[in-house]
Design a protein around this motif. Structure first.
Motif: not given
Ligand code: P6P
Length: 334
Positions: A77-85
């Motif tokens: 969840f952290i990576k997905t939310l981060t990558n989508r900026e």
């Protein structure tokens, strides 16, 4: 309102037009949660087959053994939310402190913060019982571009702009609200698409299911003991049915469909209650209220509580409006 069997993607686009989300960022945020949920669902569903069970050998701030899937879900969840900026900050049950997310332009100009329990009920994983992800979304309160602070996270639940959960059960569902009703989407794993299966979910005003861990009975406040005795009395449409899965998302989901109340009061072991205000009780209370239910700490509306700490706990009474009101009556009169 969505049309049955509409896909989640179509529903989000329709809501974008219908409810005039500000700039589409909230839609993109929900979309990123949709993607992360699919990835986590894949691992949860095969947990029994690969060596991903068992504690990761670390404990989180709650002092609980971290199951590897907890850690995995948190990372996804952290990576997905981060990558989508899309967000400027994230708080998680699995992280001691909040995380600042800087865009590629190294600025904090995204406007939303997300708080989450990435895998609630994870102790049930080893026994193949449903688990869930719970998320809560706020607009930041500090100025865009300035450093994200704890203030952005310690907001009362009534400030939420969206909240929801994913239940990894006999089928995987996303249930969420952006303040215009609560809608449930079921994943077709064969094609990885969520379909609107539960449009405009309504918490029945009354119910006959109570969900509480009666093993803690001797440590309950007197008002909870009195309410449980009321539920068990041979009178009117009682005794009620006791159903307790030990997974908040699953107990909540069943009660929202069938009618019922979930109670986790303060106990000797958990004098403030066990559930966390920011990423368990607030999002579930938001969903309850946006579907005609209610949620309190036995005395005060959950969504009005002003948080003081990221991982603070509160007693939690949530579900069918008339059942919560009756439980609160016993709490007041005890
Ligand atoms: P107990 C899971 O750990 C959880 O946070 C909720 O999902 C669940 O309802 C509750 O705790 C279960 O707690 O003390 O009854 O095992």
């Amino acid at each position: 309102m969505g049309k049955r069997n509409q896909t989640l993607g179509e529903f989000i686009i329709e809501n974008q037009e219908e409810f005039k989300y500000s700039s589409g960022e909230l839609s993109r945020l929900i979309n990123s949660i949709r993607l992360a949920a699919k990835v986590v669902n894949h691992e949860v569903n095969k947990a029994g087959l690969v060596d991903i069970l068992g504690a990761a050998g670390e404990t989180n701030i709650q002092g609980e053994d971290q199951q590897k899937l907890d850690v995995y879900a948190n990372d996804i969840f952290i990576k997905t939310l981060t990558n989508r900026e899309i967000v400027c900050g994230i708080a998680s049950e699995e992280e001691d402190d909040f995380i600042t997310i800087q865009g590629r332009n190294k600025k904090n100009d995204n406007k939303y913060v997300v708080l989450m329990d990435p895998l609630d009920g994870s102790s049930n994983i080893d026994v193949n019982v449903s688990v869930g992800t719970i998320f809560s979304v706020y607009r930041r309160v500090t100025p865009a571009g300035s450093p994200v602070t704890i203030e952005d996270f310690l907001q009362p639940g009534k400030n939420q702009v969206a909240a929801g959960y994913i239940v990894y059960g006999t089928s995987t569902m996303i249930v969420y609200s952006t303040g215009h009703g609560v809608n449930g989407f079921t994943l077709n794993p064969a094609i990885g698409t969520y379909y609107l299966s539960h449009p405009n979910m309504q918490f029945p005003v009354d119910g006959n299911i109570y969900s509480v861990n009666e093993g803690n009975y001797v440590h309950f406040p007197q008002g909870v003991k009195d309410y449980i005795k009321y539920c068990q009395k041979e009178e009117d449409n009682r005794p009620y049915t006791s159903r307790y899965i030990g997974s908040l998302v699953s107990d909540f989901h069943r009660n929202m469909i069938k009618g019922g109340i979930y109670i986790y009061p303060n106990t000797a072991k958990d004098p403030q209650g066990k559930l966390r205000l920011l990423y368990e009780c607030n999002p579930m209370a938001y969903l309850a209220e946006h579907s005609g239910g209610s949620a309190s700490n036995g005395f005060e509306r959950i969504l009005d509580i002003i948080p003081t700490e990221l991982h603070q706990r509160v007693p939690f009474f949530c579900g069918s409006k008339n059942m919560v009101a009756k439980a609160e009556e016993f709490m007041r009169n005890a």
